[in-house]
Design an enzyme around this catalytic site. Structure first.
Site, PDB file in Angstrom:
ATOM      1  N   ILE A   1      -3.824  -6.758  20.377  1.00 14.32           N
ATOM      2  CA  ILE A   1      -4.761  -8.361  20.156  1.00 14.32           C
ATOM      3  C   ILE A   1      -4.538  -9.272  19.548  1.00 14.32           C
ATOM      4  O   ILE A   1      -2.542  -9.214  19.015  1.00 14.32           O
ATOM      5  CB  ILE A   1      -6.018  -8.142  18.544  1.00 14.32           C
TER       6      ILE A   1
ATOM      7  N   TYR B   1       4.420   4.132  15.512  1.00 18.21           N
ATOM      8  CA  TYR B   1       3.388   3.912  15.255  1.00 18.21           C
ATOM      9  C   TYR B   1       2.551   4.705  15.970  1.00 18.21           C
ATOM     10  O   TYR B   1       1.668   4.169  15.465  1.00 18.21           O
ATOM     11  CB  TYR B   1       3.830   2.239  15.448  1.00 18.21           C
TER      12      TYR B   1
ATOM     13  N   VAL C   1       0.679  -1.591   0.262  1.00 16.91           N
ATOM     14  CA  VAL C   1      -0.034   0.059   0.319  1.00 16.91           C
ATOM     15  C   VAL C   1       0.875   1.358  -0.289  1.00 16.91           C
ATOM     16  O   VAL C   1       0.115   2.186  -0.161  1.00 16.91           O
ATOM     17  CB  VAL C   1      -0.934  -0.296   0.923  1.00 16.91           C
TER      18      VAL C   1
END
Length: 246
Positions: A187, A154, A63
């Site tokens: 997660i 990040y 991307v």
């Protein structure tokens, strides 16, 4: 069938949260184009989706490469003729302390996690504007809301995604396009595999629900936001973190 015959692009769709989102969307009637830089895992994910009876395509794409993204969009349009949902899920981590972070670590995370989201959305938004409708969903993070030690790059990228989400909600809302973000907590994915067990245990203890999140927890949030159930939700950042940031 909350997404019956809707066409969805999911970046980073070959593993983790992206793969689970693709599976859940497929179970709810969506037609899918999944993109990932890993061709082997992408083809495996594609086979699994088609085994569910889903119309699906896989496109190898980075991307951060605009030509790759344009090819992804072209493939979706050639195959299905429209794009109803874009899930900007692709992302990487290159963690490090501020004073030790190599500029390349900064550039890699920003180019994929921030610029990649911009590029994908820019190339899809015009199509959705012509359609008069669409849904754009961005992967943010609780780190983008509250910061985190060792994740300058990040955190900056995810904070930027949140800012873009709110800006696009205002720009594209009048065109019938809803834009929202999901901010996951910790997660269990390939990213967390790199984290020390001690750190993961600490995060679990800090989470009021006393567990780490699973990919399906985030996929269900994306499904809600992509569906008509969220038809009046625009510009939201939905934290799915088990209460970690309370």
């Amino acid at each position: 069938m909350r997404l019956l015959n809707k066409v969805a692009i999911i970046t980073g769709g070959a593993s983790g949260i992206g793969k689970e989102t693709a599976r859940l969307f497929a179970q709810n009637g969506a037609k899918l184009v999944i993109a990932d830089y890993n061709e082997e895992t992408g083809q495996t994910a594609l086979e699994e989706l088609r085994a569910l009876g889903t119309e699906a395509e896989f496109v190898k794409a980075d991307v951060s490469n605009r030509d790759d993204v344009q090819n992804l969009v072209n493939t979706a349009m050639e195959k299905f003729g429209r794009i109803d949902v874009l899930v900007n899920n692709a992302g990487i981590t290159r963690d490090g302390w501020l004073v030790k972070m190599d500029p390349a670590q900064w550039d890699q995370v920003i180019s994929i996690n921030l610029t990649g989201v911009f590029t994908c959305t820019q190339l899809v938004a015009g199509i959705m504007m012509q359609q008069g409708e669409g849904v754009i969903l961005n992967a943010a993070s609780v780190v983008g809301l509250y910061g985190n030690v060792g994740q300058t790059n990040y955190a900056a990228a995810k904070a930027g995604v949140i800012g873009m989400t709110k800006s696009w909600a205002k720009e594209l809302g009048p065109k019938g396009i809803r834009v929202n973000a999901v901010a996951p907590g910790f997660i269990v994915t390939g990213m967390t595999d790199k984290m020390p067990e001690k750190v993961l245990g600490l995060m679990e203890e800090k989470t009021p629900l006393r567990r780490l999140g699973q990919p399906e927890d985030i996929a269900k949030a994306y499904l809600f936001l992509a569906s008509e159930d969220a038809s009046f939700v625009n510009g939201a950042v939905l934290s799915v973190d088990g209460g970690l940031t309370l």
